[in-house]
Design a protein around this motif. Structure first.
Motif, mmCIF file in Angstrom:
data_model
loop_
_atom_site.group_PDB
_atom_site.id
_atom_site.type_symbol
_atom_site.label_atom_id
_atom_site.label_comp_id
_atom_site.label_asym_id
_atom_site.label_seq_id
_atom_site.Cartn_x
_atom_site.Cartn_y
_atom_site.Cartn_z
ATOM 1 N N THR A 92 0.850 -1.197 0.000
ATOM 2 C CA THR A 92 0.000 0.000 0.000
ATOM 3 C C THR A 92 0.880 1.239 0.000
ATOM 4 O OG1 THR A 92 -1.727 -1.164 1.226
ATOM 5 C CG2 THR A 92 -1.815 1.226 1.219
ATOM 6 N N PRO A 93 0.701 2.136 -0.969
ATOM 7 C CA PRO A 93 1.569 3.313 -1.030
ATOM 8 C C PRO A 93 1.327 4.257 0.162
ATOM 9 C CG PRO A 93 0.046 3.197 -2.930
ATOM 10 C CD PRO A 93 -0.270 2.071 -2.033
ATOM 11 N N GLY A 94 2.358 5.103 0.443
ATOM 12 C CA GLY A 94 2.232 6.138 1.459
ATOM 13 C C GLY A 94 2.535 5.690 2.869
ATOM 14 N N GLN A 95 3.171 4.509 3.099
ATOM 15 C CA GLN A 95 3.478 4.034 4.446
ATOM 16 C C GLN A 95 4.872 4.502 4.868
ATOM 17 O OE1 GLN A 95 2.031 -0.048 5.490
ATOM 18 N NE2 GLN A 95 1.847 -0.262 3.226
ATOM 19 N N SER A 96 5.056 4.707 6.198
ATOM 20 C CA SER A 96 6.336 5.180 6.729
ATOM 21 C C SER A 96 7.282 4.042 7.086
ATOM 22 C CB SER A 96 6.096 6.053 7.968
ATOM 23 O OG SER A 96 5.404 5.308 8.967
ATOM 24 N N THR A 97 6.757 2.825 7.266
ATOM 25 C CA THR A 97 7.619 1.682 7.612
ATOM 26 C C THR A 97 8.438 1.277 6.403
ATOM 27 O OG1 THR A 97 5.852 0.165 7.020
ATOM 28 C CG2 THR A 97 5.987 0.831 9.325
ATOM 29 N N PRO A 98 9.661 0.754 6.647
ATOM 30 C CA PRO A 98 10.503 0.374 5.504
ATOM 31 C C PRO A 98 9.936 -0.842 4.783
ATOM 32 C CG PRO A 98 11.515 -0.316 7.557
ATOM 33 C CD PRO A 98 10.340 0.529 7.948
ATOM 34 N N GLN A 99 10.190 -0.902 3.474
ATOM 35 C CA GLN A 99 9.702 -2.012 2.657
ATOM 36 C C GLN A 99 10.731 -3.137 2.723
ATOM 37 O OE1 GLN A 99 8.717 -1.047 -1.370
ATOM 38 N NE2 GLN A 99 8.482 -3.177 -2.001
ATOM 39 N N ILE A 100 10.436 -4.135 3.597
ATOM 40 C CA ILE A 100 11.379 -5.254 3.760
ATOM 41 C C ILE A 100 10.923 -6.493 3.000
ATOM 42 C CG2 ILE A 100 12.131 -4.420 6.011
ATOM 43 C CD1 ILE A 100 10.315 -6.501 7.285
ATOM 44 N N MET A 101 9.713 -6.418 2.333
ATOM 45 C CA MET A 101 9.213 -7.552 1.540
ATOM 46 C C MET A 101 8.888 -7.053 0.130
ATOM 47 S SD MET A 101 6.008 -10.139 2.217
ATOM 48 C CE MET A 101 4.770 -9.007 1.633
ATOM 49 N N GLN A 102 9.411 -7.759 -0.840
ATOM 50 C CA GLN A 102 9.187 -7.373 -2.210
ATOM 51 C C GLN A 102 7.728 -7.662 -2.631
ATOM 52 O OE1 GLN A 102 11.431 -5.808 -4.126
ATOM 53 N NE2 GLN A 102 12.873 -5.848 -2.395
ATOM 54 N N GLN A 103 7.239 -6.841 -3.552
ATOM 55 C CA GLN A 103 5.892 -7.085 -4.116
ATOM 56 C C GLN A 103 5.936 -8.337 -4.992
ATOM 57 O OE1 GLN A 103 3.928 -2.726 -4.436
ATOM 58 N NE2 GLN A 103 5.161 -3.288 -6.172
ATOM 59 N N ARG A 104 4.831 -9.060 -5.004
ATOM 60 C CA ARG A 104 4.796 -10.307 -5.767
ATOM 61 C C ARG A 104 3.534 -10.327 -6.651
ATOM 62 N NH1 ARG A 104 8.152 -14.385 -3.898
ATOM 63 N NH2 ARG A 104 9.355 -13.803 -2.032
ATOM 64 N N GLN A 105 3.666 -10.996 -7.791
ATOM 65 C CA GLN A 105 2.503 -11.169 -8.688
ATOM 66 C C GLN A 105 2.731 -12.420 -9.524
ATOM 67 O OE1 GLN A 105 3.268 -7.323 -10.661
ATOM 68 N NE2 GLN A 105 3.095 -8.445 -12.611
ATOM 69 N N SER A 106 1.663 -13.073 -9.847
ATOM 70 C CA SER A 106 1.770 -14.287 -10.645
ATOM 71 C C SER A 106 2.102 -13.943 -12.084
ATOM 72 C CB SER A 106 0.455 -15.059 -10.576
ATOM 73 O OG SER A 106 -0.606 -14.248 -11.082
ATOM 74 N N PRO A 107 2.720 -14.877 -12.818
ATOM 75 C CA PRO A 107 3.085 -14.597 -14.214
ATOM 76 C C PRO A 107 1.841 -14.232 -15.048
ATOM 77 C CG PRO A 107 4.150 -16.592 -13.443
ATOM 78 C CD PRO A 107 3.155 -16.205 -12.383
ATOM 79 N N GLY A 108 1.966 -13.211 -15.871
ATOM 80 C CA GLY A 108 0.878 -12.788 -16.739
ATOM 81 C C GLY A 108 -0.122 -11.845 -16.116
ATOM 82 N N PHE A 109 0.091 -11.487 -14.839
ATOM 83 C CA PHE A 109 -0.843 -10.554 -14.186
ATOM 84 C C PHE A 109 -0.637 -9.153 -14.752
ATOM 85 C CE2 PHE A 109 -2.505 -7.701 -11.040
ATOM 86 C CZ PHE A 109 -3.594 -8.355 -10.500
ATOM 87 N N ASP A 110 -1.708 -8.569 -15.237
ATOM 88 C CA ASP A 110 -1.660 -7.229 -15.828
ATOM 89 C C ASP A 110 -2.057 -6.220 -14.763
ATOM 90 O OD1 ASP A 110 -1.616 -5.000 -17.414
ATOM 91 O OD2 ASP A 110 -3.398 -5.550 -18.624
ATOM 92 N N LEU A 111 -1.061 -5.428 -14.307
ATOM 93 C CA LEU A 111 -1.364 -4.431 -13.285
ATOM 94 C C LEU A 111 -2.323 -3.354 -13.777
ATOM 95 C CD1 LEU A 111 2.195 -3.956 -11.713
ATOM 96 C CD2 LEU A 111 0.292 -5.308 -10.840
ATOM 97 N N GLY A 112 -2.512 -3.259 -15.114
ATOM 98 C CA GLY A 112 -3.418 -2.237 -15.658
ATOM 99 C C GLY A 112 -4.882 -2.482 -15.333
#
Length: 535
Positions: free
Chosen positions: A113-133
């Protein structure tokens, strides 16, 4: 297809529509059924589609909630007693759990979720072929602020060459030490679309078969119902053509059979009455003909004797001389009446022939005017002739046309009240016309309807100078019809009358238009000052 062919086809279709009761009934029934079936099938298709989509949506939301709960539980259970967590290992476990918790192949994305103050220690994940659009800003904002709620939105999934229907579901997951992440699951609903397509195809085929079946049943029923009506119409036409022995077959005891029996009884009654009237008419015609022929011999003798007395009237005393004059006048009228009766009997017997020859109608009219002039001078009536010129010669029976003119002119002088009588002659390449116009007392509508009836006179109490049998116009009408022509009349009370005779130029021709208006447009003043010449 040319516009002319389309117009002819349209005219034929309109004629067929107007003439065929069976076609109209079947067409209206099929159209009404098609409309009703379309409305009902459309309502059923929309209802089924809505129910299928809502059922699939409820299933998707339930699976999304279960996947979200499982992922949250997995993250929470990965925290050690010291408060540490291997987020990457936990994320891999969550990915496997999501794939196993859904009933169909599902694409997912785990985004921070954008706009958080805590550091990003886990990478974002998505299944193959997922269209973020496919993740719209509206959906992302709703998920970020929705807390534990689950949000869905219909989308289109790229299926290669086409877009397939799908649903995207978003929810939030709290990852220990890593902050808030958003879980998006994409579910395909093409199975629902295939089911809906099958249902719609079934409804369409069923509706078409239902309409065709109703149309066929209507055709058979209407054909069965209209057949007696058509048979009655054909029988009525034959009766109208004189085939009085035609009847409708009577079968059964239903309403159609009742109609046939009633129609046949009516036909029997009409046949008896027509036969009686025909017999009575033949007896009457025979009586008139026989009496007329039988009266000729004594009338001839009376006329010869009366002529002898009339020639010697100057040697008689005044009373006897006046009696001789009255006898001579009445014998002449009796001869005229007898000649009219004989002529009508010949018309009724169909024993009348035309003796046509090329005739100059203007000259014929002038001769007729000259023959009536003494009576006109006695009445103080001025006779005028208007002949603008044209194709005046025609093949007619001059004797019969002269008789028509003398009758029309005599009536005009009789009823003209001393005002001018104008005779018009005009023609074109196909027809000739003669009109006799007076400006006398005229006739009303009721009199116009009977003016050509036999033995009818407009005013029986009126003193007349000519005729008196009431057969003159009837004979004139028969003479006109014998030529293939028409005798028309126009009249207005206190404005006079106008009789127009229109004849084809050649025997066998058809009168489609008269060269003269009825009445002609020239008023008396114009006739006297412009186009007329004294007859």
């Amino acid at each position: 297809m040319t516009p002319f062919s389309l117009r002819r086809l349209l005219v034929r279709l309109i004629r067929l529509w107007r003439s065929s009761l069976q076609l109209r009934t079947v067409a209206i029934t099929v159209l009404a059924t098609l409309f009703a079936v379309t409305v009902i099938s459309g309502y059923m298709a929309v209802t089924i589609a809505t129910n299928l989509y809502e059922s699939r949506k409820d299933q998707v939301l339930a699976e999304a909630r279960q996947a979200t709960a499982s992922a949250q539980l997995l993250f929470d259970s990965s925290v050690t007693q010291t408060g540490a967590i291997d987020v990457e290992t936990a994320a891999e476990a969550v990915s496997r759990t999501i794939r196993l918790s859904t009933s169909s192949p599902t694409q997912f994305a785990l985004l921070r979720t954008p706009g958080q103050s805590t550091p990003q220690i886990m990478q974002q994940r998505q299944s193959p072929g997922f269209d973020l659009g496919v993740i719209t800003s509206e959906l992302q904002a709703a998920v970020a602020e929705g807390g534990d709620a689950v949000f869905s939105q219909p989308i289109g999934i790229n299926g290669g060459t086409t877009l397939e229907p799908g649903i995207i579901v978003g929810s939030t997951i709290e990852v220990p030490t890593a902050g808030q992440y958003e879980l998006y699951l994409v579910f395909g609903v093409s199975d629902v679309q295939r089911t809906l397509d099958f249902v719609q195809q079934t409804l369409l085929i069923g509706s078409l078969l239902l309409v065709l079946t109703i149309g066929l049943v209507t055709f058979v029923v209407v054909r069965f119902a209209i057949r007696p009506v058509r048979l009655a119409a054909q029988t009525a036409e034959k009766l109208a053509d004189g085939q009085l022995e035609e009847r409708i077959p009577e079968r059964g005891q239903d309403v159609v059979a009742t109609l046939a029996r009633s129609f046949n009884r009516m036909a029997d009654s009409l046949q008896r009455q027509i036969t009686q009237l025909a017999d009575l008419s033949r007896v009457q015609q025979r009586f008139v003909s026989d009496v007329s022929h039988e009266l000729r011999t004594p009338l001839t003798t009376i006329r010869l004797a009366g002529d002898v007395i009339y020639d010697r009237r100057r040697s008689f005393d005044p009373t006897t001389a006046r009696t001789a004059e009255l006898l001579h006048t009445q014998v002449q009228r009796f001869e005229t009446m007898l000649a009219d009766l004989l002529e009508m009997s010949r018309f009724d017997a169909g024993a009348v022939d035309l003796e046509t020859e090329p005739t100059n109608l203007v000259r014929l009219v002038e001769e007729s005017i000259d023959s009536i002039r003494p009576l006109a001078e006695q009445k103080g009536t001025e006779l005028r002739l208007v002949a603008p010129g044209g194709y005046f010669e025609a093949d007619v029976d001059a004797r019969r046309i002269r008789r028509i003119l003398q009758n029309l002119l005599g009536n005009a002088v009789d009823h003209g009240e001393g005002r001018p009588v104008v005779t018009y002659v005009d023609s074109d390449a196909r027809a000739v016309a003669i009109a006799v116009r007076d400006y006398g007392i005229g006739m009303d509508g009721a009199q116009l309807e009977r003016v050509f009836d036999r033995f009818w006179r407009a005013d029986p109490s009126r003193q007349r100078t000519t005729g008196g049998t009431g057969l003159g116009l009837a004979i004139a009408t028969e003479d006109a019809h014998l030529h293939g022509g028409v005798l028309d009349v126009w009249s207005e009370p206190m404005q006079g009358s106008c009789f127009r005779l229109t004849l084809p130029r050649r025997p066998g021709g058809i009168v489609r238009h008269s060269p003269l208006d009825l009445p002609p447009s020239d008023p008396v003043d114009a006739v006297l000052t412009e186009g007329g010449h004294d007859a």
